[in-house]
Design an enzyme around this catalytic site. Sequence first.
Site, PDB file in Angstrom:
ATOM      1  N   PHE A  25      -1.834 -20.781  14.646  1.00 49.39           N
ATOM      2  CA  PHE A  25      -1.298 -20.954  15.986  1.00 49.39           C
ATOM      3  C   PHE A  25      -0.649 -22.327  16.094  1.00 49.39           C
ATOM      4  O   PHE A  25      -0.719 -23.136  15.162  1.00 49.39           O
ATOM      5  CB  PHE A  25      -2.412 -20.812  17.042  1.00 49.39           C
ATOM      6  CG  PHE A  25      -3.053 -19.461  17.053  1.00 49.39           C
ATOM      7  CD1 PHE A  25      -2.320 -18.331  17.397  1.00 49.39           C
ATOM      8  CD2 PHE A  25      -4.392 -19.302  16.723  1.00 49.39           C
ATOM      9  CE1 PHE A  25      -2.903 -17.077  17.413  1.00 49.39           C
ATOM     10  CE2 PHE A  25      -4.990 -18.047  16.734  1.00 49.39           C
ATOM     11  CZ  PHE A  25      -4.246 -16.938  17.083  1.00 49.39           C
ATOM     12  N   ARG A  75     -14.665 -10.966  16.475  1.00 50.88           N
ATOM     13  CA  ARG A  75     -13.806 -11.914  17.187  1.00 50.88           C
ATOM     14  C   ARG A  75     -14.423 -13.298  17.106  1.00 50.88           C
ATOM     15  O   ARG A  75     -15.517 -13.544  17.628  1.00 50.88           O
ATOM     16  CB  ARG A  75     -13.625 -11.494  18.648  1.00 50.88           C
ATOM     17  CG  ARG A  75     -12.778 -10.250  18.837  1.00 50.88           C
ATOM     18  CD  ARG A  75     -11.429 -10.381  18.199  1.00 50.88           C
ATOM     19  NE  ARG A  75     -10.504  -9.343  18.602  1.00 50.88           N
ATOM     20  CZ  ARG A  75      -9.348  -9.094  17.996  1.00 50.88           C
ATOM     21  NH1 ARG A  75      -9.007  -9.810  16.930  1.00 50.88           N
ATOM     22  NH2 ARG A  75      -8.548  -8.150  18.425  1.00 50.88           N
ATOM     23  N   GLU A 135       0.335 -17.230  26.512  1.00 52.73           N
ATOM     24  CA  GLU A 135       0.242 -15.795  26.214  1.00 52.73           C
ATOM     25  C   GLU A 135       0.263 -14.913  27.457  1.00 52.73           C
ATOM     26  O   GLU A 135      -0.446 -15.150  28.428  1.00 52.73           O
ATOM     27  CB  GLU A 135      -1.028 -15.508  25.422  1.00 52.73           C
ATOM     28  CG  GLU A 135      -1.134 -14.055  24.972  1.00 52.73           C
ATOM     29  CD  GLU A 135      -2.380 -13.777  24.157  1.00 52.73           C
ATOM     30  OE1 GLU A 135      -2.457 -12.701  23.540  1.00 52.73           O
ATOM     31  OE2 GLU A 135      -3.286 -14.636  24.138  1.00 52.73           O
ATOM     32  N   GLU A 158      -4.196  -8.137   6.619  1.00 47.59           N
ATOM     33  CA  GLU A 158      -4.306  -8.942   7.840  1.00 47.59           C
ATOM     34  C   GLU A 158      -5.768  -9.206   8.189  1.00 47.59           C
ATOM     35  O   GLU A 158      -6.072  -9.725   9.249  1.00 47.59           O
ATOM     36  CB  GLU A 158      -3.607  -8.232   9.003  1.00 47.59           C
ATOM     37  CG  GLU A 158      -2.094  -8.102   8.830  1.00 47.59           C
ATOM     38  CD  GLU A 158      -1.418  -7.412  10.003  1.00 47.59           C
ATOM     39  OE1 GLU A 158      -2.107  -7.097  11.000  1.00 47.59           O
ATOM     40  OE2 GLU A 158      -0.203  -7.187   9.918  1.00 47.59           O
TER      41      GLU A 158
END
Length: 205
Positions: A25, A75, A135, A158
């Site tokens: 990011f 996550r 976002e 990924e």
Amino acid sequence: MIKPFQFQANDVKVEKRETVFQGFFRMDKLWLTHPRFDGREMPVFTRELFIRGDATCVLPYDPVRDEVVLLEQFRLGALGRDQSPWLLELVAGMNEEGESPEDVARREGQEEAGLTFSELDKICDYLVSPGGSTEMIHLFCGLISTESAGGLFGVEHEHEDIRAHVVRVEDAIAMIHDGRINNAAAIIALQWLELNRSRLRKEAK
């Protein structure tokens, strides 16, 4: 009475902007000022801004069987909290350049759950965390049949590892109430489904 939205983007003055981190990011630092509601000018202040592209999320729903498909995956942002970092979420993916949100919805439906949506019903667009991130989420309900849904999915290169679960709508909503589902996109979509469920079921007959 003063109405909201008296200021617009061109009222913000960005004096300086620099990228302070670039990895998976990006993070920028901004020096900026803008008018205050009391008529004064805000002194120049700094903010860090998380640069993250828009994403699309879809709640797969079978109006005949009254079931949804929810994806279970790890996550990192949930690690260290008093819960499992494996969350139940929607089909989701980042919007690539040149793709519409609908394109992303259909691509991710196949990649993450092996699903083909017969119809996409727009729920809303919302800013995830506008205090510090760019976002925007484009949120849909995608109509499917759950007859052969479920299983293991994800794009291995990924590092995706996804289990698709078929869940009764009542059970999914109960998981919002008891906190087992606590991510914004799933909560918003399932609450929207509560409001629109009768219409969708009637239209499917």
